[in-house]
Design an enzyme around this catalytic site. Structure first.
Site, PDB file in Angstrom:
ATOM      1  N   GLU A 126       0.786  -1.486   0.126  1.00  0.00           N
ATOM      2  CA  GLU A 126      -0.252   0.127  -0.261  1.00  0.00           C
ATOM      3  C   GLU A 126       1.195   0.749   0.436  1.00  0.00           C
ATOM      4  O   GLU A 126       0.821   1.773   0.561  1.00  0.00           O
ATOM      5  CB  GLU A 126      -0.733  -0.213   1.342  1.00  0.00           C
ATOM      6  CG  GLU A 126      -2.120  -1.325   1.251  1.00  0.00           C
ATOM      7  CD  GLU A 126      -3.779  -0.768   2.160  1.00  0.00           C
ATOM      8  OE1 GLU A 126      -3.812   0.123   2.332  1.00  0.00           O
ATOM      9  OE2 GLU A 126      -4.448  -1.792   2.147  1.00  0.00           O
ATOM     10  N   ASP A 273       1.160  -8.687   3.063  1.00  0.00           N
ATOM     11  CA  ASP A 273      -0.416  -8.488   3.474  1.00  0.00           C
ATOM     12  C   ASP A 273      -0.809  -9.667   2.705  1.00  0.00           C
ATOM     13  O   ASP A 273      -1.099  -9.420   1.224  1.00  0.00           O
ATOM     14  CB  ASP A 273      -0.646  -7.419   3.651  1.00  0.00           C
ATOM     15  CG  ASP A 273      -2.327  -7.533   3.784  1.00  0.00           C
ATOM     16  OD1 ASP A 273      -2.475  -8.185   4.435  1.00  0.00           O
ATOM     17  OD2 ASP A 273      -2.536  -6.330   3.882  1.00  0.00           O
ATOM     18  N   ASN A 275      -3.452 -11.352   3.300  1.00  0.00           N
ATOM     19  CA  ASN A 275      -4.812 -11.298   4.151  1.00  0.00           C
ATOM     20  C   ASN A 275      -5.721 -12.366   4.259  1.00  0.00           C
ATOM     21  O   ASN A 275      -7.308 -12.868   4.560  1.00  0.00           O
ATOM     22  CB  ASN A 275      -5.436 -10.739   2.544  1.00  0.00           C
ATOM     23  CG  ASN A 275      -5.837  -8.619   3.205  1.00  0.00           C
ATOM     24  OD1 ASN A 275      -6.219  -8.292   4.107  1.00  0.00           O
ATOM     25  ND2 ASN A 275      -5.296  -8.252   1.741  1.00  0.00           N
TER      26      ASN A 275
END
Length: 386
Positions: A126, A273, A275
């Site tokens: 991100e 990440d 998730n």
């Protein structure tokens, strides 16, 4: 400079948001610059972060580790493109002071946090392109780190990998977008053929803009020592377990091609990440080397989107930081979603830098906060070659 008032300015007191008048008296010396004068701040006074969640972690990372070791960091830093939406301010992070969601505020905290880890490898998710170019790359360059960036196809954010330039040089890059690789790379033809039997799932996989960043690094002191550093951010939806399984299968096939074919038997560090909690199919697949066609994650979004298949990969991967209670802590959710997976045949864990305490994380209710720049927590560990 002395404040006109004797009030002490601390984070959270009632003076936040007011303009501050200072009475400036030139110091004693041979030259005087006139009488005392008052100056007024150009904008509202904001609270500082106070004690930050990473301050105590920095006690473990004051020095860069030795030549035989590698300090790795994985961190979803929360893209500005998501942090400053009205939805984020009012629904996702209503507990966070609005000024603490501003990009400049968060970047100052983030640069302080990252610099204090004295890392050799930093994998970020991100990352806004402008944040990489204007903020992170110049700041980390000053601390001896070189960075590469891969943007997502449809977003303004992506992945960044930084490496310490006196320990590593960049040999090659092998970034892919999952959807594009699945369609066009012969490596994934078998998986693509299997997926074609499930058109609803196939369509969802191909709509995703998720990417994989892979950098092959070479030691500057031992040219025979190379390492494959992968970095990713998988699809986020809570019911997207089946999509993530397809994405990670593409990732591991691609990494296999690099670490087994292009650079035979180089060790792998796979950050990101994902998730995916430790109870998920994705985590189980990475950890065990296989996933059965009857795993419940194949039906994660209901019967209509069932897509049963058996998958495998050849790596022996271990979560270097274990399975923390959480790496993501927001108002409505907390869980372990981030990992640094290492090739356990070639690497071992020297130390894991402790995560912030629960008290530190929840001081301002949840993350992000005035003392923590993201809704995720950085994973930091020291690795060494076996």
């Amino acid at each position: 400079e002395t404040a006109a008032s004797e009030r002490v300015f601390t984070p959270g007191n009632a003076l936040v948001g007011l303009r501050l008048k200072l009475r400036c008296t030139p110091g004693d010396g041979a030259q005087r610059y006139g009488p005392p004068r008052e100056v007024e701040s150009s904008g509202p006074v904001e609270a500082g972060p106070g004690v930050c969640t990473f301050d105590s972690r920095h006690l473990y990372t004051k020095k860069v580790c030795g030549q035989g070791s590698v300090r790795a960091v994985s961190y979803n830093i929360l893209a500005d493109t998501y942090a400053q939406t009205e939805f984020s301010r009012t629904v996702l992070y209503p507990y966070c002071a609005p000024y603490a969601l501003e990009v400049d505020y968060r970047q100052n905290l983030l640069k302080k946090e990252l610099a204090g880890y004295s890392a050799d490898l930093i994998c970020l998710q991100e990352v806004d392109k402008s944040v990489f170019v204007d903020s992170l790359a110049p700041a980390l360059d000053a601390f001896g780190l070189e960075g590469v960036f891969r943007i997502k196809e449809k977003q303004h954010e992506g992945l960044a990998t930084f490496y310490r330039r006196d320990k590593f040089s960049l040999l090659s890059q092998h970034d892919i977008a999952y959807s594009e690789a699945l369609l066009s790379d012969p490596l994934h033809k078998e998986l693509c053929d299997k997926l074609a039997k499930y058109p609803l799932v196939q369509e969802k996989v191909l709509q995703r803009s998720s990417v994989l960043q892979v950098s092959v690094l070479q030691s500057t002191t031992d040219l025979s020592r190379k390492i494959c550093v992968a970095n990713t951010h998988l699809y986020w939806h809570p019911k997207g377990g089946n999509i993530r399984l397809i994405q990670i299968a593409v990732a591991l096939s691609h990494i296999k091609h690099i670490a087994c074919d292009l650079y035979p038997s180089i060790p792998v560090i796979f950050c990101g990440d994902f998730n995916s909690t430790p109870s998920s199919g994705t985590y189980s697949f990475i950890n065990s080397g296989g996933i059965a066609e009857d795993h419940e994650d194949w039906v994660s979004n209901g019967e209509e989107e069932r897509c049963n298949m058996t998958l495998s990969h050849p790596f022996k991967l271990l979560s270097a930081c274990g399975e923390p209670a959480y790496t993501n802590y927001v108002g409505g959710f907390h869980g372990c979603l981030d990992y640094i997976f290492i090739d356990k045949n070639a690497l071992e864990v020297e130390q894991v830098i402790p995560l912030p305490s629960h008290e530190e994380v929840t001081t301002h209710q949840a993350l992000p906060s005035v003392s923590h720049p993201s809704d995720h927590i950085a994973l930091v560990c020291d690795l060494k070659w076996k």
